[in-house]
Design a protein around this motif. Structure first.
Motif, short mmCIF file in Angstrom:
data_model
loop_
_atom_site.label_atom_id
_atom_site.label_comp_id
_atom_site.label_asym_id
_atom_site.label_seq_id
_atom_site.Cartn_x
_atom_site.Cartn_y
_atom_site.Cartn_z
N UNK A 102 0.80 -1.22 0.00
CA UNK A 102 0.00 0.00 0.00
C UNK A 102 0.84 1.28 0.00
N UNK A 103 2.13 1.17 0.29
CA UNK A 103 2.99 2.35 0.28
C UNK A 103 3.60 2.61 -1.10
N UNK A 104 3.34 1.74 -2.01
CA UNK A 104 3.99 1.81 -3.32
C UNK A 104 3.03 2.28 -4.41
N UNK A 105 3.55 2.97 -5.37
CA UNK A 105 2.75 3.38 -6.53
C UNK A 105 2.51 2.18 -7.45
N UNK A 106 3.52 1.33 -7.59
CA UNK A 106 3.44 0.17 -8.47
C UNK A 106 3.48 -1.11 -7.65
N UNK A 107 3.05 -2.20 -8.26
CA UNK A 107 3.19 -3.51 -7.64
C UNK A 107 4.65 -3.95 -7.76
N UNK A 108 5.09 -4.85 -6.88
CA UNK A 108 6.52 -5.21 -6.84
C UNK A 108 7.13 -5.59 -8.17
N UNK A 109 6.55 -6.55 -8.88
CA UNK A 109 7.14 -7.00 -10.12
C UNK A 109 7.00 -5.98 -11.24
N UNK A 110 6.10 -5.01 -11.07
CA UNK A 110 6.01 -3.95 -12.08
C UNK A 110 7.28 -3.10 -12.08
N UNK A 111 7.86 -2.87 -10.89
CA UNK A 111 9.13 -2.15 -10.83
C UNK A 111 10.20 -2.90 -11.62
N UNK A 112 10.34 -4.19 -11.30
CA UNK A 112 11.37 -4.98 -11.97
C UNK A 112 11.13 -5.03 -13.47
N UNK A 113 9.89 -5.30 -13.86
CA UNK A 113 9.56 -5.45 -15.28
C UNK A 113 9.83 -4.15 -16.04
N UNK A 114 9.31 -3.04 -15.54
CA UNK A 114 9.43 -1.77 -16.25
C UNK A 114 10.89 -1.33 -16.34
N UNK A 115 11.58 -1.31 -15.21
CA UNK A 115 12.92 -0.73 -15.20
C UNK A 115 13.96 -1.67 -15.81
N UNK A 116 13.77 -2.96 -15.67
CA UNK A 116 14.72 -3.88 -16.31
C UNK A 116 14.55 -3.84 -17.83
N UNK A 117 13.32 -3.72 -18.30
CA UNK A 117 13.11 -3.57 -19.75
C UNK A 117 13.77 -2.28 -20.24
N UNK A 118 13.61 -1.20 -19.48
CA UNK A 118 14.28 0.06 -19.84
C UNK A 118 15.79 -0.11 -19.84
N UNK A 119 16.29 -0.87 -18.88
CA UNK A 119 17.72 -1.12 -18.81
C UNK A 119 18.22 -1.91 -20.01
N UNK A 120 17.44 -2.89 -20.41
CA UNK A 120 17.80 -3.70 -21.58
C UNK A 120 17.84 -2.83 -22.84
N UNK A 121 16.85 -1.95 -22.98
CA UNK A 121 16.83 -1.04 -24.13
C UNK A 121 18.07 -0.17 -24.13
N UNK A 122 18.44 0.34 -22.96
CA UNK A 122 19.64 1.17 -22.86
C UNK A 122 20.89 0.39 -23.22
N UNK A 123 20.98 -0.86 -22.74
CA UNK A 123 22.14 -1.70 -23.05
C UNK A 123 22.24 -1.94 -24.55
N UNK A 124 21.10 -2.25 -25.18
CA UNK A 124 21.09 -2.53 -26.62
C UNK A 124 21.53 -1.30 -27.41
N UNK A 125 20.98 -0.13 -27.05
CA UNK A 125 21.33 1.09 -27.76
C UNK A 125 22.82 1.41 -27.62
#
Length: 474
Positions: A224-247
């Motif tokens: 209840x203290x979080x804006x996102x659900x736990x795995x949403x953090x991992x999913x969103x930011x790790x995908x962003x990280x992968x995009x950054x790595x690829x670029x």
């Protein structure tokens, strides 16, 4: 020089310019030396330069690919500049008339300027050798952190963090091996690309490990203290990280390919800048969610103490290393953020900019930032904060990741689902805690802890639906 010109038609204009530069020296700006090397030394160097030039000419007559042609033409030009320089020194060494000697030394200095300019054009880092001592020290430091991460990750069973940070540490080690290699030969293309790609990508893997930490902490304190659900953090930011790595990897590859054939690296640099800009944005967004979450946690703690937090992880919150670990992660993220901004500005200004070629900026804004981040999270690891036997299970199912937040009293309506068991026979997918409790009462025995979860004989806390616990305590 006329024979050489016939070989360079169709090659990059930059090389043709170098040929003409040998016969049109820049203005005299250096002080004329008052001493001359021994005649024997000059003669030896001059003979070697002439031999290298003849060898390159012979090889040039049989090569067919443009890359080899460019390389040989460059060798011929450098040999020619060396011949001119040492020819003047040879004459000056045997001259008896002081005016003639001064004139010859003036021409030698002008030739040396050309040699210096050519060296800077061909050498990486704009001719600034990476320091041997500093880079060896950093290699030792990152090798130590790499070993520490492996030992800590295996001991505390923090597999995701271990994988991400081990990859990051390994890339740092390879990067500094590349810089040491460059010190031995500043014109080594492979060494330059090795350090550039490895050191640029390493923090991306480190941040991927941190992105999983916020998901774990969301369970520990409460959904209840979080804006996102736990795995949403991992999913969103790790995908962003992968995009950054690829670029960044693609940009590095494009730039390296262009560099190897003496073409413009601007396109590759632009792609890398885009990847770094995306990384900076991602880390900035992550920090917003990170500090917002802990602001809410702190505000709740000031009013209600521990009562509003997820009771199933009270034993973790009572550990003395949890708060220092959270501070360590916050500090590490800021350090990597500063480093990423530096890298972004460096590449945006170009590889010949002051930030790119002056090692003092690299040592402070790259090496120091990342090594400090590695240090604090090697000694203050997530396993040390959570404990070796604390199992924080993150439900990775699509339903748990993308469904709406649980509200007070809301129950899961699903009655049937596939069940998978871990090595202990513990149901990892069902949301019915009673089934798991009954299983342990039958096989191992269990006892209820004061927080409402089940404490089993192997001291691991299993939470199938942590969001429901958090919501019911709201």
């Amino acid at each position: 020089m006329q024979n050489l010109q016939s070989y360079i038609d169709g090659l990059p204009v930059q090389l043709q310019t170098k040929v003409s530069a040998l016969t049109s020296f820049p203005s005299l700006t250096e002080t004329i030396p008052t001493t001359v090397a021994s005649y024997a030394t000059i003669t030896s160097i001059l003979q070697q330069a002439r031999a290298n030039q003849i060898s390159a000419y012979h090889a040039l007559q049989v090569v067919t690919n443009s890359v080899s042609t460019i390389s040989l033409v460059n060798d011929i030009i450098q040999a020619q500049a060396t011949v001119q320089y040492y020819s003047y020194l040879e004459e000056a060494a045997t001259a008896t008339n002081s005016a003639v000697k001064a004139s010859l030394m003036t021409e030698a200095v002008r030739a040396s300027e050309v040699m210096f300019d050519m060296f800077n054009d061909e050498a990486f880092y704009k001719g600034n050798y990476p320091s041997l001592g500093g880079n060896i020290a950093l290699l030792v430091v990152y090798s130590f952190f790499f070993a520490l991460q492996v030992i800590s990750g295996v001991f505390y069973h923090q597999w995701w963090f271990l994988t991400c940070w081990s990859c990051g540490m390994a890339l740092e080690v390879l990067g500094y091996v590349g810089r040491i290699w460059s010190h031995e030969n500043i014109q080594n293309f492979d060494a330059f690309v090795m350090q550039l790609v490895c050191l640029t990508l390493a923090p991306c893997f480190m941040m991927a490990g941190i992105y999983y930490v916020i998901a774990q902490l969301t369970l520990i304190f409460g959904q209840k203290f979080s804006v996102l659900r736990p795995m949403q953090y991992s999913l969103i930011f790790i995908i962003c990280d992968i995009i950054s790595i690829i670029l960044q990897a693609v940009g590095g590859g494009v730039a390296a390919g262009a560099l190897s054939v003496y073409q413009s690296t601007q396109q590759g640099s632009n792609i890398m800048v885009g990847g770094l800009a995306y990384q900076v944005f991602t880390i900035a967004l992550f920090q917003f969610f990170w500090y917002l979450f802990f602001f809410r946690v702190y505000r709740s703690y000031k009013k209600h103490g521990d009562a509003e937090f997820n009771p199933d992880f009270a034993h973790i919150r009572q550990r003395k290393f949890l708060i220092p670990f959270i501070c360590a992660v916050s500090f590490a993220v800021v350090l990597i953020f500063v480093r990423s901004i530096y890298r972004l500005i460096e590449l945006a200004e170009g590889w010949s900019s002051t930030l790119a070629v002056d090692e003092i900026y690299f040592m402070i804004l790259e090496a120091l930032m990342v090594s400090l981040a590695s240090c604090v999270l090697s000694f203050m690891s997530p396993g040390l904060a959570y404990g070796r036997h604390s199992h924080i299970y993150l439900d990775k199912s699509l339903k748990a990741t993308f469904s709406k937040h649980y509200t007070a009293g809301e129950q899961d309506s699903s009655n049937e689902k596939d069940v998978s068991l871990n090595s202990d026979g513990l149901d990892l997918e069902t949301e019915d805690n009673n089934d798991d409790a009954a299983f342990y009462e039958t096989h191992n025995g269990s006892n209820m802890n004061s927080g409402g979860g089940y404490q089993f004989d192997d001291q691991r806390t299993h939470v199938d639906d942590p969001y429901e616990h958090g919501a019911n305590n709201a």
